[in-house]
Design a protein around this motif. Sequence first.
Motif, PDB file in Angstrom:
ATOM      1  N   UNK A   1       0.829  -1.194   0.000  1.00  0.00           N
ATOM      2  CA  UNK A   1       0.000   0.000   0.000  1.00  0.00           C
ATOM      3  C   UNK A   1       0.865   1.247   0.000  1.00  0.00           C
ATOM      4  N   UNK A   2       0.237   2.383  -0.256  1.00  0.00           N
ATOM      5  CA  UNK A   2       0.964   3.653  -0.326  1.00  0.00           C
ATOM      6  C   UNK A   2       0.108   4.759   0.281  1.00  0.00           C
ATOM      7  N   UNK A   3       0.747   5.598   1.101  1.00  0.00           N
ATOM      8  CA  UNK A   3       0.099   6.781   1.677  1.00  0.00           C
ATOM      9  C   UNK A   3       0.893   8.002   1.237  1.00  0.00           C
TER      10      UNK A   3
ATOM     11  N   UNK B   1       0.614   0.762  -4.713  1.00  0.00           N
ATOM     12  CA  UNK B   1       1.649   1.559  -5.393  1.00  0.00           C
ATOM     13  C   UNK B   1       1.555   1.542  -6.917  1.00  0.00           C
ATOM     14  N   UNK B   2       0.792   0.612  -7.481  1.00  0.00           N
ATOM     15  CA  UNK B   2       0.608   0.601  -8.936  1.00  0.00           C
ATOM     16  C   UNK B   2      -0.403   1.645  -9.384  1.00  0.00           C
ATOM     17  N   UNK B   3      -1.157   2.203  -8.422  1.00  0.00           N
ATOM     18  CA  UNK B   3      -2.226   3.149  -8.761  1.00  0.00           C
ATOM     19  C   UNK B   3      -1.796   4.604  -8.647  1.00  0.00           C
ATOM     20  N   UNK B   4      -0.559   4.853  -8.220  1.00  0.00           N
ATOM     21  CA  UNK B   4      -0.118   6.230  -8.026  1.00  0.00           C
ATOM     22  C   UNK B   4       0.727   6.689  -9.212  1.00  0.00           C
ATOM     23  N   UNK B   5       0.996   7.982  -9.263  1.00  0.00           N
ATOM     24  CA  UNK B   5       1.871   8.539 -10.295  1.00  0.00           C
ATOM     25  C   UNK B   5       3.300   8.572  -9.772  1.00  0.00           C
ATOM     26  N   UNK B   6       4.234   8.162 -10.608  1.00  0.00           N
ATOM     27  CA  UNK B   6       5.641   8.201 -10.213  1.00  0.00           C
ATOM     28  C   UNK B   6       6.127   9.645 -10.155  1.00  0.00           C
TER      29      UNK B   6
ATOM     30  N   UNK C   1       0.630  -1.454 -15.976  1.00  0.00           N
ATOM     31  CA  UNK C   1      -0.494  -1.685 -15.066  1.00  0.00           C
ATOM     32  C   UNK C   1      -0.080  -2.325 -13.747  1.00  0.00           C
ATOM     33  N   UNK C   2       0.817  -3.297 -13.786  1.00  0.00           N
ATOM     34  CA  UNK C   2       1.136  -4.048 -12.574  1.00  0.00           C
ATOM     35  C   UNK C   2       2.429  -3.598 -11.905  1.00  0.00           C
ATOM     36  N   UNK C   3       3.064  -2.574 -12.449  1.00  0.00           N
ATOM     37  CA  UNK C   3       4.282  -2.062 -11.832  1.00  0.00           C
ATOM     38  C   UNK C   3       3.976  -1.171 -10.642  1.00  0.00           C
TER      39      UNK C   3
ATOM     40  N   UNK D   1       5.224   3.571   2.316  1.00  0.00           N
ATOM     41  CA  UNK D   1       4.889   2.300   1.672  1.00  0.00           C
ATOM     42  C   UNK D   1       4.613   1.257   2.755  1.00  0.00           C
ATOM     43  N   UNK D   2       3.544   0.511   2.560  1.00  0.00           N
ATOM     44  CA  UNK D   2       3.111  -0.502   3.521  1.00  0.00           C
ATOM     45  C   UNK D   2       3.335  -1.882   2.915  1.00  0.00           C
ATOM     46  N   UNK D   3       3.889  -2.798   3.696  1.00  0.00           N
ATOM     47  CA  UNK D   3       4.011  -4.201   3.291  1.00  0.00           C
ATOM     48  C   UNK D   3       3.343  -5.026   4.382  1.00  0.00           C
ATOM     49  N   UNK D   4       2.209  -5.635   4.051  1.00  0.00           N
ATOM     50  CA  UNK D   4       1.398  -6.320   5.043  1.00  0.00           C
ATOM     51  C   UNK D   4       1.312  -7.807   4.715  1.00  0.00           C
ATOM     52  N   UNK D   5       1.573  -8.639   5.702  1.00  0.00           N
ATOM     53  CA  UNK D   5       1.610 -10.092   5.533  1.00  0.00           C
ATOM     54  C   UNK D   5       0.182 -10.634   5.546  1.00  0.00           C
ATOM     55  N   UNK D   6      -0.254 -11.188   4.419  1.00  0.00           N
ATOM     56  CA  UNK D   6      -1.654 -11.584   4.256  1.00  0.00           C
ATOM     57  C   UNK D   6      -1.760 -12.990   3.659  1.00  0.00           C
TER      58      UNK D   6
END
Length: 305
Positions: free
Chosen positions: A69-71, A87-92, A246-248, A256-261
Motif C-alpha cells: 500500500x501507499x500513503x 503503489x501501482x495506482x499512483x503517479x511516479x 499496469x502491474x508495476x 509504503x506498507x508491506x502487510x503479511x496476508x
Amino acid sequence: MSSVFADIKVIGECEEPEWIAAKLQQMQDPDFRGDVLENMNETPGGKGILEFLNLVQDQPWMYASHKFGYIAPRKPGSMKPQIIQHPSAIAADTSLKNSSINIRLDRLHIAKYPGGGTHNVMVTFAARNQVADTQETVSFSQTYRVQEGQSAGIAGYPVFIGLNVGSQGVAFECSTVNVKNNEDQAILSTLESSPFQSGLKLLTTAQPAIAPFTEITVGVVKMLAQRNENVAVQKFYLGLDFENMAMGCRLAEGNYIAIQVPDEIAIDWKQWIYKPDLGVIVHKSDDYETLPYNYVIFRVSRYEN
C-alpha cells in the motif's frame, strides 16, 4: 537481479508440518503447548498432521504473501483522513530519477509471531545503490522489542540515508527474524549500539567498505534464521520504477506498507484510511478496528544535503 534473501525460508514457506511443529516447541509457543510432535505421529491415518495444519494455517505468521500500500505525504497542518492506494495506482515522481532518497522505518507491527509474549525482531533492509554506472547492494539491520499485538516504539528510524536512485528506479527488500535463542542476544545487543543507530549513510561514489559490511549483515541474518528457537517470519521484494505499466509499482515520496496476508485480496484498501490525529491505519467505519496482520511501513523522502 536475484534476491538478497533468496536463501532465507520464512516459516510460511515451509511444507513440512513436522518442522513447523518442532520449531514452535523450541520457541515454547503458548498456543502449541504439550508434545505436539508425538500427538501428530500417534494419530492414525495422518489425522494428527491435518489437525495441526488446521491450527496453524490461519496464524498471521503463517502467511507467505504480502500486499503493498501507499500513503501520500500529508499536507502541512491537515488532520483529514488519508486514503491508501496500491503503489501501482499512483503517479511516479520522475524528479527522483538519478537523485538520492532517504529510507526510514515508521512502523513495525506484530499482530502475532511464533513464540508469543515479547518478541526480539531483527529487521533487515536491502537495496541497490546506484553509483556511477554500477549498482552496489547495501543492507542494514536493526533489532526491536515488540509486544505481541502491538507496534514497536519507533517512528522515522533511519535505514538508508542518501540512497542513490538510477534512471530506472530502485528495489527494496526486507526480512524479519524472530530471535528467541538466548545465545543470540549478544548479537542483537551489538545492533543496538550507537554505530547502528543512525542508519547506513551512502555516498555518490563507491565505498569499498560497503560490500563486506553487506556480506556480514546478510550472513548474520541467514545464520540467525537457521538457529534453533529462531525463525524467519516475513520477507518481501518491492521494485519501484517510473513506468506506467499496469502491474508495476511507482516510486514517489510517501509511506509504503508491506502487510503479511493470506492472499492479495484479503485487504481492500478502499475500506481503510490513515488518520493523522490517531497516527494509525483504521477501518473507514470504525476507528477502533486496526489491521489484524503483521506489517512494516517505511518512508521514502528526498535527500537534502
